[in-house]
Design a protein around this motif. Structure first.
Motif, PDB file in Angstrom:
ATOM      1  N   VAL A 127       0.886  -1.167   0.000  1.00  0.00           N
ATOM      2  CA  VAL A 127       0.000   0.000   0.000  1.00  0.00           C
ATOM      3  C   VAL A 127       0.923   1.215   0.000  1.00  0.00           C
ATOM      4  CG1 VAL A 127      -1.829   1.219   1.242  1.00  0.00           C
ATOM      5  CG2 VAL A 127      -1.781  -1.293   1.253  1.00  0.00           C
ATOM      6  N   ALA A 128       0.989   1.919  -1.138  1.00  0.00           N
ATOM      7  CA  ALA A 128       2.008   2.960  -1.286  1.00  0.00           C
ATOM      8  C   ALA A 128       1.459   4.217  -1.948  1.00  0.00           C
ATOM      9  CB  ALA A 128       3.173   2.419  -2.120  1.00  0.00           C
ATOM     10  N   HIS A 129       1.841   5.349  -1.394  1.00  0.00           N
ATOM     11  CA  HIS A 129       1.609   6.665  -1.992  1.00  0.00           C
ATOM     12  C   HIS A 129       0.133   6.948  -2.289  1.00  0.00           C
ATOM     13  CE1 HIS A 129       5.923   6.955  -2.177  1.00  0.00           C
ATOM     14  NE2 HIS A 129       5.948   5.791  -2.783  1.00  0.00           N
ATOM     15  N   ASN A 130      -0.728   6.573  -1.362  1.00  0.00           N
ATOM     16  CA  ASN A 130      -2.153   6.870  -1.472  1.00  0.00           C
ATOM     17  C   ASN A 130      -2.485   8.073  -0.600  1.00  0.00           C
ATOM     18  OD1 ASN A 130      -3.195   4.343  -2.967  1.00  0.00           O
ATOM     19  ND2 ASN A 130      -1.970   3.496  -1.308  1.00  0.00           N
ATOM     20  N   THR A 131      -3.528   8.793  -0.953  1.00  0.00           N
ATOM     21  CA  THR A 131      -4.075   9.800  -0.050  1.00  0.00           C
ATOM     22  C   THR A 131      -5.417   9.276   0.429  1.00  0.00           C
ATOM     23  OG1 THR A 131      -5.170  11.047  -1.816  1.00  0.00           O
ATOM     24  CG2 THR A 131      -2.937  11.725  -1.203  1.00  0.00           C
ATOM     25  N   PHE A 132      -5.705   9.480   1.717  1.00  0.00           N
ATOM     26  CA  PHE A 132      -6.938   8.969   2.309  1.00  0.00           C
ATOM     27  C   PHE A 132      -7.532  10.023   3.219  1.00  0.00           C
ATOM     28  CE2 PHE A 132      -8.752   6.467   5.997  1.00  0.00           C
ATOM     29  CZ  PHE A 132      -9.984   6.284   5.397  1.00  0.00           C
ATOM     30  N   ARG A 133      -8.840  10.237   3.060  1.00  0.00           N
ATOM     31  CA  ARG A 133      -9.557  11.186   3.896  1.00  0.00           C
ATOM     32  C   ARG A 133     -10.906  10.582   4.266  1.00  0.00           C
ATOM     33  NH1 ARG A 133     -10.823  15.678   0.498  1.00  0.00           N
ATOM     34  NH2 ARG A 133     -13.009  15.160   0.539  1.00  0.00           N
ATOM     35  N   ALA A 134     -11.250  10.667   5.557  1.00  0.00           N
ATOM     36  CA  ALA A 134     -12.568  10.245   6.034  1.00  0.00           C
ATOM     37  C   ALA A 134     -13.319  11.487   6.483  1.00  0.00           C
ATOM     38  CB  ALA A 134     -12.423   9.250   7.179  1.00  0.00           C
ATOM     39  N   ASP A 135     -14.403  11.783   5.808  1.00  0.00           N
ATOM     40  CA  ASP A 135     -15.226  12.942   6.149  1.00  0.00           C
ATOM     41  C   ASP A 135     -16.424  12.461   6.973  1.00  0.00           C
ATOM     42  OD1 ASP A 135     -13.577  14.577   4.620  1.00  0.00           O
ATOM     43  OD2 ASP A 135     -14.772  14.286   2.810  1.00  0.00           O
ATOM     44  N   GLY A 136     -16.838  13.267   7.913  1.00  0.00           N
ATOM     45  CA  GLY A 136     -18.045  12.910   8.648  1.00  0.00           C
ATOM     46  C   GLY A 136     -17.853  12.738  10.137  1.00  0.00           C
ATOM     47  N   GLY A 137     -16.679  13.077  10.667  1.00  0.00           N
ATOM     48  CA  GLY A 137     -16.496  13.049  12.111  1.00  0.00           C
ATOM     49  C   GLY A 137     -16.308  11.678  12.724  1.00  0.00           C
ATOM     50  N   TYR A 138     -15.948  10.671  11.973  1.00  0.00           N
ATOM     51  CA  TYR A 138     -15.681   9.340  12.505  1.00  0.00           C
ATOM     52  C   TYR A 138     -14.235   8.964  12.204  1.00  0.00           C
ATOM     53  CZ  TYR A 138     -16.591   8.133   7.625  1.00  0.00           C
ATOM     54  OH  TYR A 138     -16.565   8.095   6.246  1.00  0.00           O
ATOM     55  N   GLY A 139     -13.695   8.056  12.995  1.00  0.00           N
ATOM     56  CA  GLY A 139     -12.357   7.550  12.742  1.00  0.00           C
ATOM     57  C   GLY A 139     -12.409   6.402  11.753  1.00  0.00           C
ATOM     58  N   SER A 140     -11.367   6.228  10.985  1.00  0.00           N
ATOM     59  CA  SER A 140     -11.290   5.140  10.021  1.00  0.00           C
ATOM     60  C   SER A 140      -9.825   4.840   9.733  1.00  0.00           C
ATOM     61  CB  SER A 140     -12.009   5.531   8.724  1.00  0.00           C
ATOM     62  OG  SER A 140     -12.067   4.439   7.833  1.00  0.00           O
ATOM     63  N   TYR A 141      -9.521   3.583   9.494  1.00  0.00           N
ATOM     64  CA  TYR A 141      -8.168   3.173   9.131  1.00  0.00           C
ATOM     65  C   TYR A 141      -8.023   3.154   7.615  1.00  0.00           C
ATOM     66  CZ  TYR A 141      -7.761   1.473  13.918  1.00  0.00           C
ATOM     67  OH  TYR A 141      -7.730   1.381  15.283  1.00  0.00           O
ATOM     68  N   LEU A 142      -6.811   3.380   7.144  1.00  0.00           N
ATOM     69  CA  LEU A 142      -6.540   3.197   5.729  1.00  0.00           C
ATOM     70  C   LEU A 142      -6.629   1.708   5.389  1.00  0.00           C
ATOM     71  CD1 LEU A 142      -5.594   4.037   2.894  1.00  0.00           C
ATOM     72  CD2 LEU A 142      -3.235   3.876   3.735  1.00  0.00           C
ATOM     73  N   LEU A 143      -6.053   0.853   6.246  1.00  0.00           N
ATOM     74  CA  LEU A 143      -5.962  -0.578   5.949  1.00  0.00           C
ATOM     75  C   LEU A 143      -6.323  -1.418   7.164  1.00  0.00           C
ATOM     76  CD1 LEU A 143      -4.963  -3.012   4.177  1.00  0.00           C
ATOM     77  CD2 LEU A 143      -2.683  -2.570   5.136  1.00  0.00           C
ATOM     78  N   ASP A 144      -7.158  -2.415   6.959  1.00  0.00           N
ATOM     79  CA  ASP A 144      -7.418  -3.458   7.950  1.00  0.00           C
ATOM     80  C   ASP A 144      -6.977  -4.768   7.294  1.00  0.00           C
ATOM     81  OD1 ASP A 144      -8.365  -5.377   9.736  1.00  0.00           O
ATOM     82  OD2 ASP A 144     -10.237  -4.296  10.123  1.00  0.00           O
ATOM     83  N   ASN A 145      -5.858  -5.299   7.741  1.00  0.00           N
ATOM     84  CA  ASN A 145      -5.250  -6.495   7.162  1.00  0.00           C
ATOM     85  C   ASN A 145      -5.452  -7.661   8.122  1.00  0.00           C
ATOM     86  OD1 ASN A 145      -3.638  -8.441   5.951  1.00  0.00           O
ATOM     87  ND2 ASN A 145      -1.724  -7.472   6.594  1.00  0.00           N
ATOM     88  N   ARG A 146      -6.241  -8.646   7.726  1.00  0.00           N
ATOM     89  CA  ARG A 146      -6.528  -9.805   8.576  1.00  0.00           C
ATOM     90  C   ARG A 146      -5.810 -11.057   8.099  1.00  0.00           C
ATOM     91  NH1 ARG A 146     -12.808  -8.634  10.251  1.00  0.00           N
ATOM     92  NH2 ARG A 146     -12.422  -6.476  10.870  1.00  0.00           N
TER      93      ARG A 146
END
Length: 155
Positions: A127-146
């Protein structure tokens, strides 16, 4: 779009998926792209805008590559994951813009790998050189790897 042919390769380049994934009649929801058990899914320089309920990209391929795409819920999209690789496999997600909107159907993560059980080899997760934004006042991870494979995150 979907597919399930072992060893097959699907290449998608310079396409737009707008408002995909509507749920109807209480049944399952569609995804922007859904690739079944194939050899390779490669999605490049494509846009996924305002996806409804499903994922922008869901892939059961042995190798999934998402490169240079724009995956944006906007103000009204209700997508779940931007990229869902439920059974593992080699994964490369790079140079993308990912935005989860305030009405996102899943706040957990933008990229999910292995949540339905890892049933195929997962030699690498990049997972390289991505931009990530979560709008809406909640937390979020870029990646959940199971999976048991360590993800390499850069940039």
């Amino acid at each position: 779009m979907s597919g399930a042919l072992p060893g097959a390769k699907i290449n998608i380049r310079d396409r737009e998926f707008i408002g995909a994934g509507r749920c109807e009649g209480g049944g399952g929801c569609a995804h922007g792209i859904y690739a079944g058990h194939i050899g390779l899914l490669r999605v490049e320089h494509s846009r996924f805008i305002r996806t409804r309920s499903g994922h922008h990209i869901k892939s059961r391929a042995l190798r999934t590559e998402v490169i240079g795409c724009d995956m944006s819920d906007g103000a009204d999209g209700t997508s779940s994951f931007a990229v869902d690789v439920p059974n593992g496999g080699a994964v490369e997600v790079r140079d993308n813009h990912i935005q989860k909107g305030p009405r996102s159907g899943n706040h957990l993560a933008a990229i999910m790998i292995g949540e339905e059980g890892v049933s195929q080899p997962t030699p690498e997760i990049i997972v390289a050189h991505n931009t990530f934004r979560a709008d809406g006042g909640y937390g979020s991870y870029l990646l959940d790897n199971r999976t048991a494979t360590a993800a390499v995150l850069t940039g």
